[in-house]
Enzyme design. Structure first.
Site, PDB file in Angstrom:
ATOM      1  N   GLY A 136       0.799  -1.219   0.000  1.00 22.32           N
ATOM      2  CA  GLY A 136       0.000   0.000   0.000  1.00 22.32           C
ATOM      3  C   GLY A 136       0.828   1.264   0.000  1.00 22.32           C
ATOM      4  O   GLY A 136       0.524   2.220  -0.719  1.00 22.32           O
ATOM      5  N   ILE A 137       1.895   1.305   0.789  1.00 16.74           N
ATOM      6  CA  ILE A 137       2.771   2.475   0.803  1.00 16.74           C
ATOM      7  C   ILE A 137       3.446   2.633  -0.548  1.00 16.74           C
ATOM      8  O   ILE A 137       3.550   3.740  -1.085  1.00 16.74           O
ATOM      9  CB  ILE A 137       3.819   2.355   1.922  1.00 16.74           C
ATOM     10  CG1 ILE A 137       3.145   2.368   3.293  1.00 16.74           C
ATOM     11  CG2 ILE A 137       4.847   3.486   1.836  1.00 16.74           C
ATOM     12  CD1 ILE A 137       4.076   2.053   4.446  1.00 16.74           C
ATOM     13  N   GLY A 216      11.548   1.082   5.702  1.00 17.71           N
ATOM     14  CA  GLY A 216      10.944  -0.181   6.099  1.00 17.71           C
ATOM     15  C   GLY A 216      11.360  -0.586   7.493  1.00 17.71           C
ATOM     16  O   GLY A 216      10.760  -0.175   8.485  1.00 17.71           O
ATOM     17  N   ARG A 217      12.409  -1.379   7.558  1.00 14.48           N
ATOM     18  CA  ARG A 217      12.948  -1.834   8.831  1.00 14.48           C
ATOM     19  C   ARG A 217      14.468  -1.742   8.782  1.00 14.48           C
ATOM     20  O   ARG A 217      15.089  -2.066   7.766  1.00 14.48           O
ATOM     21  CB  ARG A 217      12.521  -3.279   9.120  1.00 14.48           C
ATOM     22  CG  ARG A 217      11.037  -3.448   9.433  1.00 14.48           C
ATOM     23  CD  ARG A 217      10.699  -2.851  10.787  1.00 14.48           C
ATOM     24  NE  ARG A 217       9.308  -3.060  11.181  1.00 14.48           N
ATOM     25  CZ  ARG A 217       8.330  -2.195  11.006  1.00 14.48           C
ATOM     26  NH1 ARG A 217       8.587  -1.045  10.390  1.00 14.48           N
ATOM     27  NH2 ARG A 217       7.100  -2.456  11.433  1.00 14.48           N
ATOM     28  N   ASP A 241      15.262   6.396   7.406  1.00 15.77           N
ATOM     29  CA  ASP A 241      14.332   6.724   8.487  1.00 15.77           C
ATOM     30  C   ASP A 241      14.374   5.659   9.570  1.00 15.77           C
ATOM     31  O   ASP A 241      13.940   5.892  10.691  1.00 15.77           O
ATOM     32  CB  ASP A 241      12.899   6.851   7.955  1.00 15.77           C
ATOM     33  CG  ASP A 241      11.933   7.299   9.038  1.00 15.77           C
ATOM     34  OD1 ASP A 241      12.142   8.405   9.581  1.00 15.77           O
ATOM     35  OD2 ASP A 241      10.989   6.545   9.353  1.00 15.77           O
ATOM     36  N   GLU A 246      18.810   0.616  16.327  1.00 13.04           N
ATOM     37  CA  GLU A 246      17.883   1.728  16.489  1.00 13.04           C
ATOM     38  C   GLU A 246      17.442   1.803  17.940  1.00 13.04           C
ATOM     39  O   GLU A 246      17.010   0.776  18.479  1.00 13.04           O
ATOM     40  CB  GLU A 246      16.669   1.541  15.573  1.00 13.04           C
ATOM     41  CG  GLU A 246      15.737   2.722  15.564  1.00 13.04           C
ATOM     42  CD  GLU A 246      14.611   2.603  14.545  1.00 13.04           C
ATOM     43  OE1 GLU A 246      13.444   2.698  14.974  1.00 13.04           O
ATOM     44  OE2 GLU A 246      14.895   2.404  13.350  1.00 13.04           O
ATOM     45  N   HIS A 265      13.100   7.724  12.630  1.00 14.79           N
ATOM     46  CA  HIS A 265      11.902   6.884  12.536  1.00 14.79           C
ATOM     47  C   HIS A 265      10.641   7.740  12.651  1.00 14.79           C
ATOM     48  O   HIS A 265       9.731   7.459  13.435  1.00 14.79           O
ATOM     49  CB  HIS A 265      11.906   5.793  13.604  1.00 14.79           C
ATOM     50  CG  HIS A 265      11.105   4.586  13.214  1.00 14.79           C
ATOM     51  ND1 HIS A 265      11.429   3.311  13.600  1.00 14.79           N
ATOM     52  CD2 HIS A 265       9.987   4.457  12.454  1.00 14.79           C
ATOM     53  CE1 HIS A 265      10.553   2.448  13.111  1.00 14.79           C
ATOM     54  NE2 HIS A 265       9.658   3.125  12.402  1.00 14.79           N
ATOM     55  N   THR A 266      10.602   8.780  11.820  1.00 14.75           N
ATOM     56  CA  THR A 266       9.470   9.708  11.844  1.00 14.75           C
ATOM     57  C   THR A 266       8.816   9.851  10.476  1.00 14.75           C
ATOM     58  O   THR A 266       8.181  10.867  10.191  1.00 14.75           O
ATOM     59  CB  THR A 266       9.925  11.099  12.340  1.00 14.75           C
ATOM     60  OG1 THR A 266      11.082  11.522  11.589  1.00 14.75           O
ATOM     61  CG2 THR A 266      10.257  11.070  13.817  1.00 14.75           C
ATOM     62  N   ASN A 268       6.347   8.412   9.686  1.00 10.69           N
ATOM     63  CA  ASN A 268       4.976   8.597  10.152  1.00 10.69           C
ATOM     64  C   ASN A 268       5.050   9.009  11.616  1.00 10.69           C
ATOM     65  O   ASN A 268       5.975   8.634  12.326  1.00 10.69           O
ATOM     66  CB  ASN A 268       4.172   7.310  10.026  1.00 10.69           C
ATOM     67  CG  ASN A 268       2.771   7.494  10.563  1.00 10.69           C
ATOM     68  OD1 ASN A 268       1.934   8.121   9.929  1.00 10.69           O
ATOM     69  ND2 ASN A 268       2.510   6.965  11.746  1.00 10.69           N
TER      70      ASN A 268
END
Length: 304
Positions: A136-137, A216-217, A241, A246, A265-266, A268
């Protein structure tokens, strides 16, 4: 239905769910389902009365890795809610890297202009963008990329054509993509198959002008191999991101590289997503009570 929100109380999300006729309770033993909005180590032991888990995150790979995802309850994630925010953030990361924002910031001097003049690149200049993990992204990102007239390659598990992509390849048939794309965007879930999918070998196949973007990760990338590739000119730059480890330690060399853009990690933010997760939860409750598959139900075997 009765629900417990754990470990954080999101008032706006709670208001939406309660507005749908459901009741928040304090004790998990009194609840029918749990709305979980924490990190994997915070996940509680589930009593038998919990019928399903609604996770606030798009991917639950950290919970899978911790071993708490099983068939004792049904599981739903928040897939799809992050499309607009993460896709927009990805565009920002791509442009910040290609336009050398990190180099300008670290230079703290107008004297960096000749370097930027000679090395700045342009997304609209006949570039090819590969999106690894085109769910979806990825589909929303493809829409946002259209004004730049880039060639787009989508990579997914099945190889089924992705709407908006010029080409789509299954992961096991995408080996040639490493040498073809100018920009790589990682939006993959973290599984045994995708762990450190970007490593010295795959980095070595990329163009020296390539830019790597990870929303992603963190563990999709072997960080040590990435640092070496950035130092040696194997690729031009990275925009991250998410990182591994992390949070990224303050002393990590990635912070000091002028060809790396980092956001914490922003891609979102919770505030943007809270009301949306409430609406999604209401939809999933309705489907659950009807005996149907929930809109964002997770395959507990696959983990996504």
């Amino acid at each position: 239905m009765k629900f417990v929100m754990y470990p954080h109380l999101w008032e706006s999300t709670t208001a939406v769910i309660e507005g749908g006729g459901h009741e928040r309770v304090e004790d998990i033993k009194d609840a029918d389902f749990i709305f979980f909005n924490g990190s994997a180590p915070e996940f509680p032991d589930l009593p038998e009365n919990i019928k399903f888990v609604q996770a606030s995150m798009a991917g639950i790979d950290a919970l899978v890795k911790r071993g708490v995802v099983n068939e004792k309850a049904r599981w739903a994630n928040a897939a799809g809610l992050y499309a607009d925010t993460v896709a927009e953030s990805t565009i920002g990361l791509i442009l910040a890297q290609m336009h050398m924002h990190a180099a300008t910031r670290l230079a703290k001097s107008w004297s960096v202009r000749p370097e930027v003049e000679n090395n700045k690149s342009w997304l609209h200049d006949n570039k090819t963008v590969a999106i690894l993990g085109a769910g979806g992204i990825g589909v929303r990102l493809l829409e946002m990329l259209k004004p730049f007239n880039v060639k787009t390659i989508a990579v997914n598990n099945s190889g089924r054509p992705v709407e908006g992509a010029d080409e789509t390849f299954a992961m096991d048939k995408a080996e040639h993509v490493w040498a073809e794309a100018d920009v790589f965007v990682l939006i993959l879930p973290l599984t045994d198959a995708t762990y450190q999918i970007v490593n010295a070998e795959t980095l070595g196949k990329m163009k020296p002008s390539a830019v790597l973007v990870n929303v992603g990760r963190g563990p999709l990338i072997n960080t040590d191999d990435l640092v070496d590739a950035l130092n040696n000119g194997t690729i031009a730059g990275a925009a991250l991101d998410v990182t591994d480890p992390e949070p990224l330690p303050d002393s990590h060399p990635l912070w000091e590289m002028d060809n790396v853009v980092i956001t914490p990690h922003t891609a979102n933010t919770n505030e943007r997503i809270r009301a949306l997760t409430g609406e999604l939860t209401l939809r999933n409750i309705e489907l659950f009570e009807a005996g149907e598959q929930m809109a964002t139900e997770v395959d507990v075997v696959a983990g996504y």
